[in-house]
Scaffold this active site. Structure first.
Site, PDB file in Angstrom:
ATOM      1  CG  ASP A 121       3.281  -3.363   0.563  1.00 47.19           C
ATOM      2  OD1 ASP A 121       2.825  -2.231   0.325  1.00 47.19           O
ATOM      3  OD2 ASP A 121       2.688  -4.187   1.287  1.00 47.19           O
ATOM      4  CB  ALA A 180      10.058  14.539  -1.707  1.00 46.67           C
ATOM      5  CG  HIS A 243      -7.478   1.627  -0.858  1.00 44.25           C
ATOM      6  ND1 HIS A 243      -7.439   2.099   0.427  1.00 44.25           N
ATOM      7  CD2 HIS A 243      -7.388   0.280  -0.781  1.00 44.25           C
ATOM      8  CE1 HIS A 243      -7.366   1.078   1.267  1.00 44.25           C
ATOM      9  NE2 HIS A 243      -7.331  -0.030   0.565  1.00 44.25           N
TER      10      HIS A 243
END
Length: 288
Positions: A121, A180, A243
């Site tokens: 993170d 994006a 994951h």
């Protein structure tokens, strides 16, 4: 000197490299807790060689296993963990913010403790970088690059849900890297009308759309359901990167960072500091 290493909380690419580097230095004097603070409480402590650190030095995950441990917050759990920690000359803890609090508490109770930021993170206060972040971002970008050719074939839109817990750094870096069409990295950016307008425009122009959604804002299925009420004929697919971000082999950047942080850990072990926080600043690793 007997040294104990602990991996706490979520695993992150690069942890194994740090453990291997410590093993190279201390050999039979390096021990490891199995499953983080849970292992410290339960006395699941073994010679690091048992976990074959050399075999896993360039692998993702963490060979000594990790865990989240609410018991360590309780007085009973902490006392048991503290008793076992005091059997060692130094305790090295790899993890995130919760792990940092646990490390500091051990130090406050007489244990020489070294904390190293290791969480995808990248949200450790006081450190510009956290081990595994680059690999996590790369894994997300690779997912986008591998999925979008199929989306392009049908002019579809795809919502990529990425990790980050409450931190927006992964989402923002991925969105920037892949170009994006829309980014939702916080609740404030949750503007369905604006995103739907982009999707409708791209669909009319016969192009696909990339939307990056940070986890813990809105379930991706509900996010898409809300968008569909405002789009005209646009097929929207979900892709939860999940994951892959933790399980991807550490990038060259994170191997380099792991080597840097390992050197800082060794310096901290030699120092007279009771609690050492190893952190990244301006491309290098420091101790405070």
């Amino acid at each position: 000197m007997k040294v104990l290493v602990i991996a706490s909380g979520g695993d992150t690419p690069g942890m194994n490299r740090v453990i291997f580097n410590l093993y190279k230095k201390f050999k039979d004097n390096l021990f490891a807790c199995k499953r983080g603070f849970s292992g410290l409480i339960d006395g699941e402590i073994y010679p690091a060689s048992v976990f074959e650190p050399k075999k896993y030095k360039n692998a993702a995950g963490v060979c000594i296993k990790s865990a989240r441990c609410p018991r360590f917050i309780t007085d009973e759990g902490f006392k048991k963990g503290l008793k076992n920690a005091k059997k060692f000359d130094a305790v090295v803890i790899l993890g995130g913010n919760g792990s940092a609090k646990g490390a500091k508490r051990l130090a406050e109770n007489g244990v020489k403790t070294i904390f190293a930021p290791a969480t995808i993170d990248n949200d450790i206060e006081g450190s510009e970088y956290s081990l595994g972040f680059h690999t996590a971002v790369k894994a997300c970008c690779d997912a986008v690059y591998n999925v979008m050719p199929s989306m392009n074939a049908f002019d579809r839109a795809c919502v990529f849900q990425v990790m980050g817990r409450r931190c927006d750094k992964i989402a923002k870096n991925v969105a920037n890297a892949v170009g994006a069409d829309a980014l939702v990295a916080s609740e404030e950016e949750l503007n369905f009308q604006k995103i739907a307008k982009i999707l409708n425009k791209n669909f009319k122009q016969e192009t696909s759309s990339i939307i990056i959604l940070r986890e813990n804002i809105l379930p991706v299925e509900k996010f898409i359901s809300n968008l569909k009420t405002m789009t005209k004929g646009v097929e929207i697919k979900p892709f939860i990167v999940g994951h892959l971000q933790r399980g991807t082999k550490p990038s060259k950047v994170d191997i380099k960072k792991a080597n840097q942080i390992s050197k800082s850990i060794l310096k901290a072990i030699k120092s007279n500091q009771k609690f050492a926080f190893t952190y990244f600043e301006e491309g290098c690793c420091k101790i405070k």
